[in-house]
Design an enzyme around this catalytic site. Sequence first.
Site, PDB file in Angstrom:
ATOM      1  N   ASP A  43       0.841  -1.195   0.000  1.00 56.99           N
ATOM      2  CA  ASP A  43       0.000   0.000   0.000  1.00 56.99           C
ATOM      3  C   ASP A  43       0.879   1.249   0.000  1.00 56.99           C
ATOM      4  O   ASP A  43       1.694   1.438   0.903  1.00 56.99           O
ATOM      5  CB  ASP A  43      -0.895  -0.009   1.241  1.00 56.99           C
ATOM      6  CG  ASP A  43      -2.036   0.982   1.159  1.00 56.99           C
ATOM      7  OD1 ASP A  43      -1.942   1.944   0.385  1.00 56.99           O
ATOM      8  OD2 ASP A  43      -3.044   0.802   1.868  1.00 56.99           O
ATOM      9  N   ASP A  44       0.730   2.093  -1.032  1.00 57.98           N
ATOM     10  CA  ASP A  44       1.485   3.348  -1.145  1.00 57.98           C
ATOM     11  C   ASP A  44       2.991   3.122  -1.305  1.00 57.98           C
ATOM     12  O   ASP A  44       3.797   3.980  -0.935  1.00 57.98           O
ATOM     13  CB  ASP A  44       1.252   4.258   0.070  1.00 57.98           C
ATOM     14  CG  ASP A  44      -0.123   4.894   0.065  1.00 57.98           C
ATOM     15  OD1 ASP A  44      -0.950   4.537  -0.791  1.00 57.98           O
ATOM     16  OD2 ASP A  44      -0.388   5.737   0.941  1.00 57.98           O
ATOM     17  N   CYS A  83      -6.575   4.101  -3.308  1.00 59.18           N
ATOM     18  CA  CYS A  83      -6.770   2.802  -2.653  1.00 59.18           C
ATOM     19  C   CYS A  83      -7.908   1.932  -3.167  1.00 59.18           C
ATOM     20  O   CYS A  83      -7.693   0.850  -3.694  1.00 59.18           O
ATOM     21  CB  CYS A  83      -6.963   3.034  -1.154  1.00 59.18           C
ATOM     22  SG  CYS A  83      -5.565   3.821  -0.354  1.00 59.18           S
ATOM     23  N   ARG A  87      -7.820  -1.392  -5.849  1.00 55.96           N
ATOM     24  CA  ARG A  87      -8.109  -2.749  -5.380  1.00 55.96           C
ATOM     25  C   ARG A  87      -9.251  -3.389  -6.163  1.00 55.96           C
ATOM     26  O   ARG A  87      -9.230  -4.590  -6.449  1.00 55.96           O
ATOM     27  CB  ARG A  87      -8.419  -2.711  -3.884  1.00 55.96           C
ATOM     28  CG  ARG A  87      -7.190  -2.459  -3.062  1.00 55.96           C
ATOM     29  CD  ARG A  87      -7.449  -1.834  -1.684  1.00 55.96           C
ATOM     30  NE  ARG A  87      -6.260  -1.088  -1.330  1.00 55.96           N
ATOM     31  CZ  ARG A  87      -5.144  -1.648  -0.838  1.00 55.96           C
ATOM     32  NH1 ARG A  87      -5.105  -2.944  -0.618  1.00 55.96           N
ATOM     33  NH2 ARG A  87      -4.084  -0.913  -0.583  1.00 55.96           N
ATOM     34  N   LYS A 136      -5.647  -5.459   4.191  1.00 60.13           N
ATOM     35  CA  LYS A 136      -6.540  -4.327   3.936  1.00 60.13           C
ATOM     36  C   LYS A 136      -7.505  -4.644   2.799  1.00 60.13           C
ATOM     37  O   LYS A 136      -7.080  -4.945   1.686  1.00 60.13           O
ATOM     38  CB  LYS A 136      -5.691  -3.093   3.599  1.00 60.13           C
ATOM     39  CG  LYS A 136      -6.490  -1.888   3.129  1.00 60.13           C
ATOM     40  CD  LYS A 136      -5.563  -0.735   2.813  1.00 60.13           C
ATOM     41  CE  LYS A 136      -6.285   0.381   2.080  1.00 60.13           C
ATOM     42  NZ  LYS A 136      -5.429   1.529   1.805  1.00 60.13           N
ATOM     43  N   HIS A 138     -10.866  -2.616   1.876  1.00 56.38           N
ATOM     44  CA  HIS A 138     -11.166  -1.282   1.327  1.00 56.38           C
ATOM     45  C   HIS A 138     -12.093  -1.282   0.110  1.00 56.38           C
ATOM     46  O   HIS A 138     -11.988  -0.417  -0.757  1.00 56.38           O
ATOM     47  CB  HIS A 138      -9.870  -0.541   0.984  1.00 56.38           C
ATOM     48  CG  HIS A 138      -9.962   0.923   1.330  1.00 56.38           C
ATOM     49  ND1 HIS A 138      -8.889   1.770   1.325  1.00 56.38           N
ATOM     50  CD2 HIS A 138     -11.027   1.690   1.674  1.00 56.38           C
ATOM     51  CE1 HIS A 138      -9.269   2.984   1.676  1.00 56.38           C
ATOM     52  NE2 HIS A 138     -10.569   2.967   1.886  1.00 56.38           N
ATOM     53  N   SER A 161      -8.284   1.851   5.124  1.00 59.11           N
ATOM     54  CA  SER A 161      -6.903   2.268   5.376  1.00 59.11           C
ATOM     55  C   SER A 161      -6.604   2.416   6.862  1.00 59.11           C
ATOM     56  O   SER A 161      -7.471   2.792   7.659  1.00 59.11           O
ATOM     57  CB  SER A 161      -6.611   3.599   4.663  1.00 59.11           C
ATOM     58  OG  SER A 161      -6.675   3.449   3.270  1.00 59.11           O
ATOM     59  N   HIS A 226       1.622   2.461   3.829  1.00 54.62           N
ATOM     60  CA  HIS A 226       0.683   3.575   4.011  1.00 54.62           C
ATOM     61  C   HIS A 226       0.849   4.135   5.427  1.00 54.62           C
ATOM     62  O   HIS A 226       1.039   3.377   6.383  1.00 54.62           O
ATOM     63  CB  HIS A 226      -0.736   3.024   3.818  1.00 54.62           C
ATOM     64  CG  HIS A 226      -1.827   4.034   3.727  1.00 54.62           C
ATOM     65  ND1 HIS A 226      -2.188   4.835   4.792  1.00 54.62           N
ATOM     66  CD2 HIS A 226      -2.675   4.359   2.716  1.00 54.62           C
ATOM     67  CE1 HIS A 226      -3.199   5.611   4.423  1.00 54.62           C
ATOM     68  NE2 HIS A 226      -3.513   5.339   3.167  1.00 54.62           N
ATOM     69  N   ASP A 278      -0.582  -0.814  -4.699  1.00 54.61           N
ATOM     70  CA  ASP A 278      -1.829  -0.208  -5.180  1.00 54.61           C
ATOM     71  C   ASP A 278      -1.637   1.152  -5.840  1.00 54.61           C
ATOM     72  O   ASP A 278      -2.457   1.582  -6.645  1.00 54.61           O
ATOM     73  CB  ASP A 278      -2.851  -0.089  -4.052  1.00 54.61           C
ATOM     74  CG  ASP A 278      -2.432   0.894  -2.962  1.00 54.61           C
ATOM     75  OD1 ASP A 278      -1.226   1.180  -2.825  1.00 54.61           O
ATOM     76  OD2 ASP A 278      -3.318   1.370  -2.230  1.00 54.61           O
ATOM     77  N   ASN A 279      -0.580   1.863  -5.520  1.00 50.71           N
ATOM     78  CA  ASN A 279      -0.271   3.165  -6.125  1.00 50.71           C
ATOM     79  C   ASN A 279       1.060   3.655  -5.588  1.00 50.71           C
ATOM     80  O   ASN A 279       1.658   3.012  -4.718  1.00 50.71           O
ATOM     81  CB  ASN A 279      -1.372   4.209  -5.857  1.00 50.71           C
ATOM     82  CG  ASN A 279      -1.774   4.328  -4.393  1.00 50.71           C
ATOM     83  OD1 ASN A 279      -2.912   4.018  -4.016  1.00 50.71           O
ATOM     84  ND2 ASN A 279      -0.865   4.773  -3.549  1.00 50.71           N
ATOM     85  N   LYS A 299       1.362   9.310  -5.495  1.00 50.53           N
ATOM     86  CA  LYS A 299      -0.014   8.883  -5.231  1.00 50.53           C
ATOM     87  C   LYS A 299      -1.000  10.021  -5.515  1.00 50.53           C
ATOM     88  O   LYS A 299      -0.735  11.173  -5.237  1.00 50.53           O
ATOM     89  CB  LYS A 299      -0.134   8.452  -3.770  1.00 50.53           C
ATOM     90  CG  LYS A 299      -1.551   8.201  -3.278  1.00 50.53           C
ATOM     91  CD  LYS A 299      -1.560   7.753  -1.835  1.00 50.53           C
ATOM     92  CE  LYS A 299      -2.985   7.551  -1.340  1.00 50.53           C
ATOM     93  NZ  LYS A 299      -3.031   6.869  -0.033  1.00 50.53           N
TER      94      LYS A 299
END
Length: 477
Positions: A43-44, A83, A87, A136, A138, A161, A226, A278-279, A299
Amino acid sequence: MKITQSGIYLFNTFVLLSCLVSCQKAEEVKKTSKPNIVVIFADDMGYGDLGVYGATEWKTPNLDQLAADGVRFTQFYVPHAVCSASRAALLTGTYANRLEIFGALDHTAKHGLNPEETTIAEMLKSDGYATGMVGKWHLGHMPEFLPTEQGFDSYYGLPYSNDMWPHHPESKNYYPPLPLYRNIAVIDTLDDQSQLTTNYTEEALKFIENSKDKPFFLYFAHSMPHVPLFVSDKFKGKSTQGLYGDVMMEIDWSVGEVRKKLKELELDENTIIIFTSDNGPWLSYGGQAGLTGGLKEGKGTSWEGGIREPGIFVWPGHFPAGKVIDEAAMTIDILPTLAEITGASLPGLKVDGRSILPLLEGKEMDDKAYFAYYNRNELQAVIYGQWKLVFPHKYRTIPIDAKLTNDGIPVIYQMVELETPQLFDLSKDPNETTDVSENNPEILTKMHQLADEGRADMGDALTNSEGTGLRKHGRIE
């Protein structure tokens, strides 16, 4: 009864032959059985956050080894730099804007991924797979939208998150206590996340252990890096960079533990592992954000730093070890690729990705148009092979005079408007510094044509286009 020497010989020969036949059959079963699948989704995480992608202030030996054991993409994308949308795209093989999933859902959301959509888990479950998710989610926190309603046999993790809690630096007390779920029940609320990566990893290993006797699919979606960043004592202070580096080293450790468990159970040779994120990094958090590897922005933008991610695929004996792939691919390609590998039926509703199995096996494929959407259905860019056309839109950036810190407090973004379309040759200019529109009129025309086809299908808020192929999210009134 007297046992003769020849009888003993015949008996031993029979046992030996039986063992050879049994071992041969076991090896045949191993070769022909459906592969286990582990998808690890950070994540991130930035494009430059792994050693093999350029990180130097922390070490990622397990992820670097993963890349050495399989194929590594240099141009691997997510279609949405945020996010929930990212996903949804991964799990359905479909652009999230087609599914009416935008942004990052929080505790007030009354909608989620429509149960009528088919996830990777549902696709593989119908093909005999055990399915589990850790981490996660989301894609809707209401009971109707949780993982166990979307094809997963089990779930352990956070519904959204990890910054959506009362300690958010910009929205204190807006969020309720952070809930930790097991299946559909809240089993705890977190006020300290230092054991989160460790606990996730332990749950992932339990799922693998419990599912070892049949094909399984594990979706392991880390909550970090994240913000807010937390790390266990075993990695605290281990990197030269600080907390972010420590967190990355613990995620790397987690990947190593998964591989160790697979090897221990003799499942490693027949398990596909996919690793990506994810980004890109949340740059406003300064020292608590990741690295873009020199790519533009991060992001929340459709520039390369926001949507280009590490992409590592490993399947021993099937994907060539140490292979570097420069062709473009995207997370929406994962579902159809797994469908082709396992023989599972594709979803009945339209899927936007394609199988990239030929690429993974070292063969060539024709280029495909990939779209980058952000905000509420804004088509901000189209990618076609080495080319990328970015359309006029507003995007966020770090002000030149901003003073970035390493204390978990973000700076305020500045909004900038791109006024004219810009064409980039990513093979020569991955940092998107030079518009080459004037020198490539035919390419420019082709890119606009591809964008118009996307707009006719999925719409585009930037040009007030209405698409004919849109579907609805699920909603609880």
